[in-house]
Design a protein around this motif. Structure first.
Motif, PDB file in Angstrom:
ATOM      1  N   GLY A  43      12.640   0.005   3.014  1.00 19.09           N
ATOM      2  CA  GLY A  43      11.517  -0.437   3.836  1.00 19.09           C
ATOM      3  C   GLY A  43      10.212   0.042   3.212  1.00 19.09           C
ATOM      4  N   ILE A  44       9.340  -0.895   2.843  1.00 14.65           N
ATOM      5  CA  ILE A  44       8.048  -0.554   2.237  1.00 14.65           C
ATOM      6  C   ILE A  44       6.967  -1.024   3.200  1.00 14.65           C
ATOM      7  CG2 ILE A  44       6.536  -0.869   0.255  1.00 14.65           C
ATOM      8  CD1 ILE A  44       9.086  -1.597  -1.356  1.00 14.65           C
ATOM      9  N   ASP A  45       6.199  -0.071   3.729  1.00 14.87           N
ATOM     10  CA  ASP A  45       5.171  -0.389   4.723  1.00 14.87           C
ATOM     11  C   ASP A  45       3.815   0.091   4.235  1.00 14.87           C
ATOM     12  OD1 ASP A  45       7.137  -1.332   6.622  1.00 14.87           O
ATOM     13  OD2 ASP A  45       7.644   0.780   6.957  1.00 14.87           O
ATOM     14  N   ARG A  46       2.802  -0.701   4.559  1.00 12.09           N
ATOM     15  CA  ARG A  46       1.434  -0.322   4.230  1.00 12.09           C
ATOM     16  C   ARG A  46       0.657  -0.161   5.521  1.00 12.09           C
ATOM     17  NH1 ARG A  46      -3.264  -3.285   0.637  1.00 12.09           N
ATOM     18  NH2 ARG A  46      -4.809  -1.723   1.170  1.00 12.09           N
ATOM     19  N   GLU A  47       0.040   1.004   5.671  1.00 18.03           N
ATOM     20  CA  GLU A  47      -0.805   1.276   6.835  1.00 18.03           C
ATOM     21  C   GLU A  47      -2.151   1.764   6.307  1.00 18.03           C
ATOM     22  OE1 GLU A  47       1.660   4.273   8.362  1.00 18.03           O
ATOM     23  OE2 GLU A  47       3.291   2.885   8.741  1.00 18.03           O
ATOM     24  N   ALA A  48      -3.174   0.945   6.427  1.00 20.39           N
ATOM     25  CA  ALA A  48      -4.530   1.245   5.944  1.00 20.39           C
ATOM     26  C   ALA A  48      -4.484   1.567   4.450  1.00 20.39           C
ATOM     27  CB  ALA A  48      -5.171   2.362   6.753  1.00 20.39           C
ATOM     28  N   GLU A  49      -4.701   2.817   4.063  1.00 18.78           N
ATOM     29  CA  GLU A  49      -4.726   3.204   2.648  1.00 18.78           C
ATOM     30  C   GLU A  49      -3.500   4.028   2.253  1.00 18.78           C
ATOM     31  OE1 GLU A  49      -7.019   1.961   0.466  1.00 18.78           O
ATOM     32  OE2 GLU A  49      -7.568   0.813   2.251  1.00 18.78           O
ATOM     33  N   LEU A  50      -2.395   3.878   2.976  1.00 21.41           N
ATOM     34  CA  LEU A  50      -1.160   4.614   2.672  1.00 21.41           C
ATOM     35  C   LEU A  50       0.012   3.652   2.568  1.00 21.41           C
ATOM     36  CD1 LEU A  50      -1.339   7.700   5.062  1.00 21.41           C
ATOM     37  CD2 LEU A  50      -1.739   7.687   2.615  1.00 21.41           C
ATOM     38  N   ILE A  51       0.908   3.945   1.624  1.00 22.56           N
ATOM     39  CA  ILE A  51       2.170   3.206   1.501  1.00 22.56           C
ATOM     40  C   ILE A  51       3.285   4.208   1.789  1.00 22.56           C
ATOM     41  CG2 ILE A  51       3.727   1.920  -0.004  1.00 22.56           C
ATOM     42  CD1 ILE A  51       1.317   1.166  -1.712  1.00 22.56           C
ATOM     43  N   THR A  52       4.208   3.839   2.675  1.00 22.26           N
ATOM     44  CA  THR A  52       5.356   4.700   2.960  1.00 22.26           C
ATOM     45  C   THR A  52       6.633   3.929   2.673  1.00 22.26           C
ATOM     46  OG1 THR A  52       5.287   4.037   5.286  1.00 22.26           O
ATOM     47  CG2 THR A  52       4.203   6.104   4.711  1.00 22.26           C
ATOM     48  N   VAL A  53       7.649   4.667   2.206  1.00 18.05           N
ATOM     49  CA  VAL A  53       8.952   4.079   1.892  1.00 18.05           C
ATOM     50  C   VAL A  53       9.971   4.699   2.839  1.00 18.05           C
ATOM     51  CG1 VAL A  53      10.708   3.740   0.117  1.00 18.05           C
ATOM     52  CG2 VAL A  53       8.306   3.807  -0.528  1.00 18.05           C
ATOM     53  N   THR A  54      10.779   3.854   3.490  1.00 19.14           N
ATOM     54  CA  THR A  54      11.823   4.338   4.402  1.00 19.14           C
ATOM     55  C   THR A  54      13.165   3.788   3.961  1.00 19.14           C
ATOM     56  OG1 THR A  54      11.406   2.480   5.892  1.00 19.14           O
ATOM     57  CG2 THR A  54      10.277   4.553   6.386  1.00 19.14           C
TER      58      THR A  54
END
Length: 182
Positions: A43-54
């Motif tokens: 799972g690759i998500d972008r929130e504002a200026e951050l990318i998180t991988v789950t």
């Protein structure tokens, strides 16, 4: 949880990240653009200026992919914003390198000159005849081209002649005369 995988990636100013269907990520920046397709389970998500991988589960495969996906994404973002460089040193009497246009011409002790063409997206600079600086925005391409250049004349352990990375330490051997006893 993966220590590398759980760390968020900060997107610097001037870098555009697009996440499309099927985990296709495109990163564009001042140095260039990179596109890579990641494993569909991640799972690759972008929130504002951050990318998180789950990751979906704690299976061994998903744990390995979690850190890998995050590391590849970070390298893409870092590459298009800052770039990557590899420095090589050429040691040996008469060993030197020069550039003519897009071609790297090296004298490495062979009866002929070794000529290499720099790939797309890679630049080679020669600040001194015995130093090469290979730079680009794709970490894999920079490392691969540096390895190919080094392969033309790897360093030998007796005199240290050849092409080596600037951070590489060559273990030297004594040679034939060092083993004799008087």
């Amino acid at each position: 949880m993966s220590r590398i995988g759980k760390m968020p990636i900060t997107i610097p100013a001037g870098v555009d990240v697009a996440i499309e269907q099927g985990n296709v990520v495109t990163v564009k920046g001042p140095k260039g653009a990179l596109t890579l397709t990641f494993h569909p389970d991640m799972g690759i998500d972008r929130e504002a200026e951050l990318i998180t991988v789950t990751r979906p589960s704690d299976k061994k495969e998903h744990k390995a992919l979690h850190g890998l996906t995050r590391a590849l994404l970070f390298n893409m973002v870092h590459g298009v914003s800052v770039g990557f460089t590899k420095e090589l040193e050429i040691n040996g009497v008469g060993y030197r390198a020069q550039k003519q246009g897009k071609q790297l011409i090296m004298n490495l002790g062979y009866s002929h000159q070794v000529i290499m063409t720099e790939p797309e997206g890679i630049t080679v600079e020669i600040p001194a005849p015995g130093r090469l600086v290979i730079s680009g925005y794709d970490k894999q391409k920079v490392g691969q081209f540096a390895a190919e250049v080094r392969e033309k004349r790897p360093p030998e352990p007796y005199k240290g002649k050849g092409i080596k990375y600037s951070t590489e330490v060559i273990r030297r051997k004594e040679g034939k005369a060092g083993g004799k006893k008087k």
